[in-house]
Design an enzyme around this catalytic site. Sequence first.
Site, mmCIF file in Angstrom:
data_model
loop_
_atom_site.group_PDB
_atom_site.id
_atom_site.type_symbol
_atom_site.label_atom_id
_atom_site.label_comp_id
_atom_site.label_asym_id
_atom_site.label_seq_id
_atom_site.Cartn_x
_atom_site.Cartn_y
_atom_site.Cartn_z
ATOM 1 N N ASN A 23 -0.399 -15.804 -9.662
ATOM 2 C CA ASN A 23 -1.550 -16.676 -9.367
ATOM 3 C C ASN A 23 -2.355 -16.954 -10.631
ATOM 4 O O ASN A 23 -2.866 -18.061 -10.810
ATOM 5 C CB ASN A 23 -2.410 -16.038 -8.285
ATOM 6 C CG ASN A 23 -1.746 -16.151 -6.929
ATOM 7 O OD1 ASN A 23 -1.756 -17.197 -6.305
ATOM 8 N ND2 ASN A 23 -1.103 -15.071 -6.511
ATOM 9 N N HIS A 136 -7.128 -14.167 -0.899
ATOM 10 C CA HIS A 136 -6.793 -13.152 0.088
ATOM 11 C C HIS A 136 -5.729 -13.688 1.040
ATOM 12 O O HIS A 136 -5.844 -14.812 1.543
ATOM 13 C CB HIS A 136 -8.049 -12.753 0.879
ATOM 14 C CG HIS A 136 -7.804 -11.688 1.889
ATOM 15 N ND1 HIS A 136 -7.279 -10.446 1.560
ATOM 16 C CD2 HIS A 136 -7.985 -11.673 3.229
ATOM 17 C CE1 HIS A 136 -7.154 -9.731 2.658
ATOM 18 N NE2 HIS A 136 -7.569 -10.429 3.688
HETATM 19 N N1 LIG Z 1 -16.590 -5.882 -2.596
HETATM 20 C C1 LIG Z 1 -15.436 -6.566 -2.592
HETATM 21 N N2 LIG Z 1 -14.472 -6.213 -3.455
HETATM 22 C C2 LIG Z 1 -13.284 -6.897 -3.447
HETATM 23 C C3 LIG Z 1 -13.058 -7.943 -2.529
HETATM 24 C C4 LIG Z 1 -14.128 -8.301 -1.645
HETATM 25 O O1 LIG Z 1 -14.018 -9.267 -0.852
HETATM 26 N N3 LIG Z 1 -15.288 -7.599 -1.714
HETATM 27 N N4 LIG Z 1 -11.793 -8.572 -2.473
HETATM 28 C C5 LIG Z 1 -10.765 -7.723 -3.091
HETATM 29 C C6 LIG Z 1 -9.340 -8.075 -3.019
HETATM 30 N N5 LIG Z 1 -8.811 -7.404 -1.838
HETATM 31 C C7 LIG Z 1 -8.417 -8.247 -0.840
HETATM 32 O O2 LIG Z 1 -8.427 -9.482 -0.978
HETATM 33 C C8 LIG Z 1 -8.713 -5.992 -1.747
HETATM 34 C C9 LIG Z 1 -8.143 -5.276 -2.796
HETATM 35 C C10 LIG Z 1 -8.044 -3.888 -2.719
HETATM 36 C C11 LIG Z 1 -8.508 -3.192 -1.612
HETATM 37 C C12 LIG Z 1 -8.423 -1.693 -1.585
HETATM 38 O O3 LIG Z 1 -8.488 -1.067 -0.531
HETATM 39 N N6 LIG Z 1 -8.329 -1.083 -2.787
HETATM 40 C C13 LIG Z 1 -8.358 0.394 -2.921
HETATM 41 C C14 LIG Z 1 -7.429 0.871 -4.012
HETATM 42 C C15 LIG Z 1 -6.038 0.362 -3.757
HETATM 43 C C16 LIG Z 1 -5.103 0.777 -4.912
HETATM 44 O O4 LIG Z 1 -5.608 1.349 -5.912
HETATM 45 O O5 LIG Z 1 -3.891 0.500 -4.786
HETATM 46 C C17 LIG Z 1 -9.749 0.832 -3.350
HETATM 47 O O6 LIG Z 1 -10.398 0.057 -4.121
HETATM 48 O O7 LIG Z 1 -10.089 1.961 -2.983
HETATM 49 C C18 LIG Z 1 -9.073 -3.904 -0.564
HETATM 50 C C19 LIG Z 1 -9.181 -5.312 -0.625
HETATM 51 C C20 LIG Z 1 -11.159 -7.411 -4.512
HETATM 52 N N7 LIG Z 1 -12.309 -6.560 -4.366
HETATM 53 N N1 LIG Z 2 -6.248 -8.130 -0.841
HETATM 54 C C1 LIG Z 2 -5.890 -8.808 -2.061
HETATM 55 C C2 LIG Z 2 -4.432 -9.140 -2.071
HETATM 56 O O1 LIG Z 2 -3.636 -8.604 -1.314
HETATM 57 N N2 LIG Z 2 -4.064 -10.052 -2.989
HETATM 58 C C3 LIG Z 2 -2.689 -10.458 -3.122
HETATM 59 O O2 LIG Z 2 -2.174 -9.941 -4.349
HETATM 60 C C4 LIG Z 2 -1.096 -10.805 -4.740
HETATM 61 C C5 LIG Z 2 -1.204 -11.024 -6.222
HETATM 62 O O3 LIG Z 2 -0.020 -11.608 -6.704
HETATM 63 P P1 LIG Z 2 0.081 -12.002 -8.260
HETATM 64 O O4 LIG Z 2 -0.269 -10.772 -9.054
HETATM 65 O O5 LIG Z 2 1.511 -12.445 -8.427
HETATM 66 O O6 LIG Z 2 -0.899 -13.120 -8.518
HETATM 67 C C6 LIG Z 2 -1.237 -12.099 -3.942
HETATM 68 O O7 LIG Z 2 -0.208 -12.210 -2.979
HETATM 69 C C7 LIG Z 2 -2.577 -11.950 -3.256
HETATM 70 O O8 LIG Z 2 -2.613 -12.548 -1.973
#
Ligand SMILES: Nc1nc2c(c(=O)[nH]1)N[C@@H](CN(C=O)c1ccc(C(=O)N[C@@H](CCC(=O)O)C(=O)O)cc1)CN2
Ligand SMILES: NCC(=O)N[C@@H]1O[C@H](COP(=O)([O-])[O-])[C@@H](O)[C@H]1O
Length: 226
Positions: A23, A136
Amino acid sequence: MATSTTSHGPARITVLISGSGSNLQALITACNTDALPNARIVRVISDRKDAYGLKRAEAAHIPTTYHGILPYKKKQPDTSENPQWQAARRAYDAGLAQVVLADQPDIVVCAGFMRILSTAFLDPVKGANTPIINLHPSLHGDLVGAGCIKRAWDEYEAGKRRSTGIMIHYVIAEVDMGEPIVQEEISMEGCKTLADLEESIHDREHGLIVKGTKIVTQGLARHGGS
Ligand SMILES: Nc1nc2c(c(=O)[nH]1)N[C@@H](CN(C=O)c1ccc(C(=O)N[C@@H](CCC(=O)O)C(=O)O)cc1)CN2
Ligand SMILES: NCC(=O)N[C@@H]1O[C@H](COP(=O)([O-])[O-])[C@@H](O)[C@H]1O
Protein backbone atom coordinates in the site's frame (compact mmCIF):
# COMPACT_ATOMS: atom_id res chain seq x y z
CA MET A 1 -10.44 23.37 -8.30
CA ALA A 2 -8.65 22.53 -5.03
CA THR A 3 -5.41 20.66 -5.44
CA SER A 4 -3.35 18.74 -2.95
CA THR A 5 -1.00 21.67 -2.61
CA THR A 6 -1.18 23.21 0.83
CA SER A 7 -0.35 26.80 1.62
CA HIS A 8 3.34 25.81 1.81
CA GLY A 9 3.69 23.66 -1.34
CA PRO A 10 2.99 19.98 -2.09
CA ALA A 11 1.18 18.03 0.61
CA ARG A 12 3.78 16.41 2.90
CA ILE A 13 2.90 12.80 3.74
CA THR A 14 4.41 10.59 6.43
CA VAL A 15 3.62 6.87 6.13
CA LEU A 16 3.67 4.37 9.01
CA ILE A 17 4.19 0.70 8.10
CA SER A 18 4.95 -2.66 9.69
CA GLY A 19 5.25 -5.04 6.76
CA SER A 20 5.47 -5.59 3.00
CA GLY A 21 4.44 -2.04 2.10
CA SER A 22 2.38 -2.81 -1.01
CA ASN A 23 0.00 0.00 0.00
CA LEU A 24 2.97 2.29 0.58
CA GLN A 25 4.12 1.37 -2.93
CA ALA A 26 0.71 2.39 -4.28
CA LEU A 27 1.15 5.80 -2.63
CA ILE A 28 4.72 6.17 -3.92
CA THR A 29 3.57 5.35 -7.45
CA ALA A 30 0.58 7.71 -7.23
CA CYS A 31 2.43 10.79 -5.94
CA ASN A 32 2.38 13.62 -8.47
CA THR A 33 0.01 11.86 -10.84
CA ASP A 34 -3.68 12.66 -11.35
CA ALA A 35 -4.38 9.98 -8.73
CA LEU A 36 -2.55 11.93 -6.01
CA PRO A 37 -1.43 15.31 -7.39
CA ASN A 38 1.08 17.63 -5.71
CA ALA A 39 1.96 15.23 -2.92
CA ARG A 40 5.29 14.09 -1.51
CA ILE A 41 6.10 11.31 0.96
CA VAL A 42 8.60 12.92 3.34
CA ARG A 43 9.29 9.86 5.52
CA VAL A 44 8.40 6.19 5.97
CA ILE A 45 8.53 4.89 9.53
CA SER A 46 8.35 1.22 10.54
CA ASP A 47 8.10 -0.44 13.93
CA ARG A 48 9.72 -3.52 12.39
CA LYS A 49 13.32 -3.43 11.16
CA ASP A 50 12.72 -6.16 8.58
CA ALA A 51 9.68 -4.51 7.01
CA TYR A 52 10.08 -4.80 3.23
CA GLY A 53 8.32 -1.45 2.93
CA LEU A 54 11.52 0.20 4.19
CA LYS A 55 13.31 -1.15 1.11
CA ARG A 56 10.54 0.15 -1.13
CA ALA A 57 11.00 3.62 0.39
CA GLU A 58 14.80 3.48 0.03
CA ALA A 59 14.41 2.48 -3.62
CA ALA A 60 12.26 5.59 -4.08
CA HIS A 61 14.83 7.76 -2.25
CA ILE A 62 12.38 8.48 0.58
CA PRO A 63 13.86 8.99 4.07
CA THR A 64 13.17 6.05 6.40
CA THR A 65 13.18 5.50 10.14
CA TYR A 66 13.03 2.25 12.08
CA HIS A 67 11.31 3.05 15.39
CA GLY A 68 11.47 -0.13 17.49
CA ILE A 69 9.76 -0.90 20.79
CA LEU A 70 12.57 -2.83 22.49
CA PRO A 71 14.60 0.12 23.88
CA TYR A 72 11.39 1.43 25.48
CA LYS A 73 10.54 -1.98 26.98
CA LYS A 74 14.04 -2.21 28.46
CA LYS A 75 13.71 1.23 30.08
CA GLN A 76 10.20 0.63 31.44
CA PRO A 77 9.90 -3.05 32.42
CA ASP A 78 6.47 -4.58 32.79
CA THR A 79 5.34 -4.51 36.44
CA SER A 80 2.14 -5.30 38.31
CA GLU A 81 1.38 -1.56 38.44
CA ASN A 82 2.16 -1.31 34.77
CA PRO A 83 0.68 -4.31 33.03
CA GLN A 84 0.97 -4.97 29.31
CA TRP A 85 3.88 -2.58 28.94
CA GLN A 86 1.63 0.49 29.09
CA ALA A 87 4.46 2.78 30.25
CA ALA A 88 6.72 1.46 27.50
CA ARG A 89 3.93 1.79 24.93
CA ARG A 90 3.28 5.42 25.87
CA ALA A 91 6.99 6.31 25.88
CA TYR A 92 7.32 4.62 22.48
CA ASP A 93 4.37 6.56 21.14
CA ALA A 94 5.70 9.88 22.47
CA GLY A 95 8.99 9.15 20.73
CA LEU A 96 7.16 8.25 17.52
CA ALA A 97 5.29 11.57 17.64
CA GLN A 98 8.60 13.43 17.92
CA VAL A 99 9.97 11.62 14.86
CA VAL A 100 6.81 12.33 12.88
CA LEU A 101 6.44 15.99 13.87
CA ALA A 102 10.08 16.80 13.12
CA ASP A 103 9.17 16.59 9.42
CA GLN A 104 6.09 18.82 9.81
CA PRO A 105 3.87 16.54 7.70
CA ASP A 106 0.45 17.64 6.50
CA ILE A 107 -0.95 14.14 6.96
CA VAL A 108 0.04 10.81 8.55
CA VAL A 109 -1.05 7.62 6.75
CA CYS A 110 -1.10 4.26 8.57
CA ALA A 111 -0.54 1.72 5.77
CA GLY A 112 -0.46 -1.62 7.55
CA PHE A 113 0.96 -0.16 10.77
CA MET A 114 0.28 -2.87 13.32
CA ARG A 115 0.45 -1.04 16.62
CA ILE A 116 -2.39 0.53 18.55
CA LEU A 117 -1.56 4.24 18.94
CA SER A 118 -2.12 5.71 22.39
CA THR A 119 -2.95 9.35 23.17
CA ALA A 120 0.79 9.84 23.78
CA PHE A 121 1.00 9.81 19.97
CA LEU A 122 -2.47 10.98 19.00
CA ASP A 123 -2.58 14.10 21.16
CA PRO A 124 0.67 15.80 20.02
CA VAL A 125 0.02 14.96 16.35
CA LYS A 126 -3.54 16.24 16.51
CA GLY A 127 -2.24 19.25 18.45
CA ALA A 128 -0.19 20.02 15.34
CA ASN A 129 -3.46 19.92 13.36
CA THR A 130 -2.19 16.90 11.41
CA PRO A 131 -4.82 14.36 10.42
CA ILE A 132 -4.01 10.68 10.87
CA ILE A 133 -5.70 8.19 8.57
CA ASN A 134 -5.64 4.38 8.43
CA LEU A 135 -6.34 1.61 5.94
CA HIS A 136 -8.47 -1.10 7.51
CA PRO A 137 -9.66 -4.34 5.88
CA SER A 138 -13.26 -4.12 7.07
CA LEU A 139 -16.23 -1.78 6.74
CA HIS A 140 -16.83 0.80 9.45
CA GLY A 141 -18.49 -0.71 12.51
CA ASP A 142 -18.00 -4.30 11.28
CA LEU A 143 -14.73 -5.96 12.34
CA VAL A 144 -12.05 -4.10 14.29
CA GLY A 145 -8.48 -4.81 15.31
CA ALA A 146 -5.84 -7.08 13.84
CA GLY A 147 -6.66 -10.22 11.84
CA CYS A 148 -9.96 -8.98 10.33
CA ILE A 149 -9.48 -10.69 6.97
CA LYS A 150 -9.15 -14.11 8.62
CA ARG A 151 -12.12 -13.42 10.90
CA ALA A 152 -14.27 -12.43 7.93
CA TRP A 153 -13.19 -15.61 6.15
CA ASP A 154 -14.07 -17.79 9.14
CA GLU A 155 -17.54 -16.20 9.30
CA TYR A 156 -17.99 -16.70 5.53
CA GLU A 157 -17.09 -20.37 5.86
CA ALA A 158 -19.60 -20.64 8.71
CA GLY A 159 -22.26 -19.10 6.47
CA LYS A 160 -22.50 -15.99 8.64
CA ARG A 161 -21.57 -13.44 5.98
CA ARG A 162 -21.33 -13.09 2.20
CA SER A 163 -19.29 -9.90 1.96
CA THR A 164 -16.73 -7.81 3.78
CA GLY A 165 -15.02 -4.56 2.85
CA ILE A 166 -12.17 -2.09 3.23
CA MET A 167 -12.05 1.47 4.45
CA ILE A 168 -9.87 4.49 4.96
CA HIS A 169 -10.78 6.21 8.21
CA TYR A 170 -9.54 8.87 10.59
CA VAL A 171 -7.56 7.46 13.49
CA ILE A 172 -8.92 8.09 16.99
CA ALA A 173 -8.14 6.40 20.31
CA GLU A 174 -10.94 3.85 19.79
CA VAL A 175 -9.35 1.40 17.37
CA ASP A 176 -10.83 1.38 13.84
CA MET A 177 -13.85 3.42 14.92
CA GLY A 178 -12.77 6.81 13.54
CA GLU A 179 -14.97 8.53 10.94
CA PRO A 180 -14.74 6.75 7.57
CA ILE A 181 -13.38 8.79 4.66
CA VAL A 182 -14.07 6.24 1.94
CA GLN A 183 -15.00 2.57 2.00
CA GLU A 184 -15.83 -0.25 -0.40
CA GLU A 185 -17.85 -3.42 0.08
CA ILE A 186 -16.16 -6.56 -1.24
CA SER A 187 -18.15 -9.66 -2.20
CA MET A 188 -16.72 -12.90 -0.86
CA GLU A 189 -18.68 -14.99 -3.38
CA GLY A 190 -16.34 -16.99 -5.57
CA CYS A 191 -13.48 -16.93 -3.06
CA LYS A 192 -12.45 -20.56 -2.60
CA THR A 193 -9.67 -19.97 -0.09
CA LEU A 194 -8.51 -17.38 2.43
CA ALA A 195 -5.71 -16.59 -0.01
CA ASP A 196 -8.30 -15.77 -2.69
CA LEU A 197 -9.97 -13.30 -0.31
CA GLU A 198 -6.67 -11.75 0.75
CA GLU A 199 -5.71 -11.25 -2.91
CA SER A 200 -9.08 -9.71 -3.69
CA ILE A 201 -8.81 -7.34 -0.74
CA HIS A 202 -5.20 -6.32 -1.35
CA ASP A 203 -5.93 -5.52 -5.00
CA ARG A 204 -8.74 -3.18 -3.99
CA GLU A 205 -6.83 -1.62 -1.06
CA HIS A 206 -4.16 -0.13 -3.29
CA GLY A 207 -6.66 2.07 -5.09
CA LEU A 208 -8.57 2.97 -1.94
CA ILE A 209 -5.58 4.20 0.05
CA VAL A 210 -4.62 6.55 -2.78
CA LYS A 211 -8.23 7.75 -3.09
CA GLY A 212 -8.56 8.34 0.65
CA THR A 213 -5.23 10.16 0.88
CA LYS A 214 -6.21 12.38 -2.05
CA ILE A 215 -9.53 13.27 -0.43
CA VAL A 216 -7.80 14.39 2.77
CA THR A 217 -4.91 16.23 1.12
CA GLN A 218 -7.34 18.10 -1.14
CA GLY A 219 -9.24 19.09 1.98
CA LEU A 220 -6.03 20.57 3.37
CA ALA A 221 -5.77 22.87 0.35
CA ARG A 222 -9.33 24.13 0.89
CA HIS A 223 -8.48 25.02 4.48
CA GLY A 224 -5.11 26.59 3.66
CA GLY A 225 -3.05 23.60 4.78
CA SER A 226 -1.97 22.65 8.31
N1 LIG B 1 -5.60 4.29 18.41
C1 LIG B 1 -5.59 3.70 17.20
N2 LIG B 1 -4.47 3.09 16.79
C2 LIG B 1 -4.46 2.47 15.57
C3 LIG B 1 -5.61 2.43 14.77
C4 LIG B 1 -6.78 3.11 15.24
O1 LIG B 1 -7.82 3.18 14.54
N3 LIG B 1 -6.72 3.73 16.45
N4 LIG B 1 -5.61 1.70 13.56
C5 LIG B 1 -4.52 0.72 13.55
C6 LIG B 1 -4.39 -0.28 12.47
N5 LIG B 1 -5.10 -1.47 12.93
C7 LIG B 1 -6.22 -1.76 12.21
O2 LIG B 1 -6.54 -1.12 11.20
C8 LIG B 1 -4.65 -2.24 14.03
C9 LIG B 1 -3.32 -2.63 14.09
C10 LIG B 1 -2.87 -3.39 15.17
C11 LIG B 1 -3.72 -3.78 16.19
C12 LIG B 1 -3.19 -4.56 17.36
O3 LIG B 1 -3.93 -5.20 18.09
N6 LIG B 1 -1.86 -4.46 17.58
C13 LIG B 1 -1.21 -5.08 18.76
C14 LIG B 1 0.15 -5.63 18.42
C15 LIG B 1 0.05 -6.59 17.28
C16 LIG B 1 1.45 -7.09 16.87
O4 LIG B 1 2.45 -6.57 17.44
O5 LIG B 1 1.51 -7.97 15.99
C17 LIG B 1 -0.98 -4.02 19.82
O6 LIG B 1 -0.70 -2.84 19.42
O7 LIG B 1 -0.98 -4.42 20.99
C18 LIG B 1 -5.05 -3.39 16.13
C19 LIG B 1 -5.53 -2.62 15.04
C20 LIG B 1 -3.20 1.43 13.76
N7 LIG B 1 -3.28 1.89 15.12
N1 LIG C 1 -5.69 -3.54 11.08
C1 LIG C 1 -4.75 -3.04 10.11
C2 LIG C 1 -4.54 -4.04 9.02
O1 LIG C 1 -4.86 -5.22 9.14
N2 LIG C 1 -3.95 -3.56 7.91
C3 LIG C 1 -3.67 -4.41 6.78
O2 LIG C 1 -2.26 -4.59 6.69
C4 LIG C 1 -1.98 -4.89 5.31
C5 LIG C 1 -0.74 -4.14 4.93
O3 LIG C 1 -0.25 -4.62 3.70
P1 LIG C 1 1.04 -3.92 3.05
O4 LIG C 1 2.13 -3.92 4.09
O5 LIG C 1 1.35 -4.78 1.85
O6 LIG C 1 0.66 -2.52 2.65
C6 LIG C 1 -3.20 -4.48 4.50
O7 LIG C 1 -3.88 -5.61 4.00
C7 LIG C 1 -4.06 -3.74 5.50
O8 LIG C 1 -5.45 -3.92 5.27
